[in-house]
Design an enzyme around this catalytic site. Structure first.
Site, PDB file in Angstrom:
ATOM      1  N   LYS A  76       1.895  35.160  27.875  1.00 42.60           N
ATOM      2  CA  LYS A  76       2.083  33.680  28.800  1.00 42.60           C
ATOM      3  C   LYS A  76       2.439  34.438  30.136  1.00 42.60           C
ATOM      4  O   LYS A  76       3.407  35.217  30.148  1.00 42.60           O
ATOM      5  CB  LYS A  76       2.921  33.018  28.089  1.00 42.60           C
ATOM      6  N   SER A 151       3.193  23.821  26.813  1.00 41.06           N
ATOM      7  CA  SER A 151       2.959  24.388  27.960  1.00 41.06           C
ATOM      8  C   SER A 151       2.428  25.788  27.794  1.00 41.06           C
ATOM      9  O   SER A 151       1.620  26.405  28.943  1.00 41.06           O
ATOM     10  CB  SER A 151       4.291  24.792  28.966  1.00 41.06           C
ATOM     11  N   SER A 175       6.253  23.962  23.002  1.00 40.93           N
ATOM     12  CA  SER A 175       5.312  24.673  23.829  1.00 40.93           C
ATOM     13  C   SER A 175       4.650  25.653  23.159  1.00 40.93           C
ATOM     14  O   SER A 175       3.594  26.118  23.702  1.00 40.93           O
ATOM     15  CB  SER A 175       5.834  24.904  25.065  1.00 40.93           C
TER      16      SER A 175
HETATM   17  N1  GLN Z   1       6.651  19.539  26.601  1.00 43.08           N
HETATM   18  C1  GLN Z   1       7.928  19.766  26.714  1.00 43.08           C
HETATM   19  C2  GLN Z   1       8.390  19.660  28.031  1.00 43.08           C
HETATM   20  O1  GLN Z   1       7.536  19.414  28.916  1.00 43.08           O
HETATM   21  C3  GLN Z   1       8.327  21.058  26.044  1.00 43.08           C
HETATM   22  C4  GLN Z   1       7.895  22.315  27.027  1.00 43.08           C
HETATM   23  C5  GLN Z   1       8.381  23.665  26.408  1.00 43.08           C
HETATM   24  O2  GLN Z   1       8.597  23.774  25.225  1.00 43.08           O
HETATM   25  N2  GLN Z   1       8.281  24.587  27.104  1.00 43.08           N
HETATM   26  O3  GLN Z   1       9.507  20.190  28.523  1.00 43.08           O
END
Ligand code: GLN
Length: 484
Positions: A76, A151, A175
């Site tokens: 990532k 994400s 995410s």
């Molecule tokens: N979807 C969540 C957010 O927007 C979690 C994102 C994540 O786990 N990095 O913060």
């Protein structure tokens, strides 16, 4: 070759049936063919990958290979990797070539695993659909009109499409698990503190945790063995005895007590998902497990608590991006304040700005007690709920996400709907517990459905055992999208 697991690829390398250079060439060719459509990678650097592959082959020839030497992996783009463009999905870091490796990256390098590329992600890991990336959305390999989740959407999509055998992800509120669910792969978020955050670009430091995204629980165990371990450069890294996360994979599930939180099966859960999770529960009973209803009474408040705590931490963490030392700098500015303001106004996207504003607000004098302190109290109550539930069960099971992959653009203008994508995953981060998602079926449109397992602290080996036994009995994790 493209849909082989990490385990299978390692066996081929040990048996001399292939080389790391051959494997990397094969995956790089697949990336060249499919990435223009999927957009799962932000950076690919074939020369660099092949140099690492040659070094891995040489190490093997010299008798210095570890269990995964030569098996490639994608990372990532939140992980700093020396010599690689490291953007975190943002214009703010569009030109940032990292001068050092994150702890996770150095672990994979030490294991001899070449980097296939840096995967696309929501900007600064804020999102559930990959649509906030400055580098454009990632498409779901099961249906290119749909999101891969976020994400870590690029990581999930590249594994699902066989552009990489596995990838790293990070999980602040879901995410790793939510994109794993939406793309039909297996992903694990470890207990907070098990994997070092050093060199992982910070979003919300008390929640962020890195983990593996792969085709099976067995592969996740192999990868977690590489990633986990104490690192003095992360003050929240835990100093624990080294463990083999695959040690319990073969154990039968007789006597396993599965907790089913009643709050995870109520309104808002799609019918197809509920049915697939129910079928998985039946399968676990066949495998010797018993089920017990448990309650997580405060879990309904987890999204609200998270959207105070995570933006608060983000507003502080992201203050370092000021256009001065690295990253984006506005071309025209009058003075220093103007430089800060314009660089940040032009470098950050809308969702990141929204979070910085919310975070700054909830931390400000007069609102701190009303929002931030209240959210921290809720966080404790949420963790207590889990502690209570684990008196009656060994592992908690439920859906990973309320729906399967939604259409690109469907929720992009409605942040609250987007935030609710993580309704079943966020409490796990607030409590610091380990959680994973594994495929458990398909909806009426052929889109994958994810099953979530939530373990007690440091029970990764047990969770992986539960997941692996399920994957021995089912083949959902072996299904692959057409066209790849
Ligand atoms: N979807 C969540 C957010 O927007 C979690 C994102 C994540 O786990 N990095 O913060």
């Amino acid at each position: 070759m493209s849909q082989q697991t990490i385990k299978q690829l390692a066996d081929l390398l040990v048996g001399g049936k292939t080389s790391s250079v051959e494997l990397c060439q094969d995956y790089l060719a697949r990336i060249a063919t499919h990435n223009p459509n999927l957009n799962a990678f932000i950076s690919v650097d074939a020369e660099r990958t092949l140099a690492e592959a040659r070094a891995a082959d040489a190490a093997r020839a010299a008798g210095q290979a570890g269990p995964l030497t030569g098996v490639p992996i994608a990372h990532k783009d939140i992980f700093c990797a020396e010599g690689w463009l490291t953007t975190c999905g943002s214009k703010m870091l569009y030109n940032f070539v990292s001068p050092y490796d994150a702890h996770v990256i150095s672990r994979f390098k030490a294991a001899g695993m070449p980097t296939l590329g840096k995967t696309n992600m929501d900007e600064f890991a804020m999102g559930s659909s990959n649509e906030t990336s400055y580098y454009g959305p990632v498409k779901n390999p099961w249906d290119s009109a749909r999101v891969p989740g976020g994400s870590s959407g690029g990581s999930a999509a590249c594994v699902a499409a066989g552009l990489a055998p596995a990838a790293t992800g990070t999980d602040t509120g879901g995410s790793i698990r939510q994109p794993a669910a939406l793309c039909g792969i297996t992903g694990l978020k470890p207990t907070y503190g098990v994997v070092s955050r050093y060199g992982m670009i910070a979003f919300a430091s008390s929640l962020d945790q890195a983990g593996p995204m792969a085709q099976s629980a067995e592969d996740c165990a192999l990868l977690l063995n590489v990633m986990a371990g104490f690192d003095g450069r992360d003050s929240t890294s835990l100093e624990r005895e080294k463990e083999d996360y695959g040690r319990d994979l073969a154990k039968p599930l007789n006597g396993l007590r599965i907790g089913l939180p009643k709050e995870f099966f109520g309104a808002g859960l799609s019918g197809d998902t509920a049915q697939a999770v129910q079928a998985a529960i039946d399968e676990f009973r066949k495998l010797g497990a018993t089920t017990v209803e448990v309650s997580l009474p405060n879990s309904g408040l987890s999204v609200a608590a998270y959207y105070v705590i995570a933006p608060a931490e983000a507003s502080s963490n992201l203050s370092r991006f000021d256009g001065v030392r690295y990253g984006y700098r506005t071309p025209d500015y009058a003075d220093l304040t103007d430089l800060y303001e314009k660089s940040r106004a032009e470098g950050f996207g809308a969702e990141v700005k929204r979070r910085i504003m919310i975070g700054t607000y909830v931390l400000s004098h007069g609102y701190y007690d009303a929002y931030y302190i209240q959210a921290q109290k809720l966080r404790r109550l949420i963790a207590n709920d889990f502690a209570e539930a684990y008196k009656a069960c060994d592992v908690i099971l439920g859906p990973t996400a309320p729906t399967t992959a939604f259409k690109l653009g469907e929720k992009a203008d409605d942040p609250v709907q987007m935030y609710l994508s993580d309704i079943y995953t966020i409490a796990v981060n607030l409590a610091g517990l380990p959680g994973m998602s594994l495929p458990c079926g398909f909806d009426g449109q052929g889109l994958p459905i994810g099953l979530q397992l939530i373990g007690d602290y440091f029970s990764e080996a047990r969770m992986l055992n539960v997941a692996h036994q399920y994957q021995l009995a089912t083949d959902w994790h072996q299904r692959t999208p057409g066209g790849f």
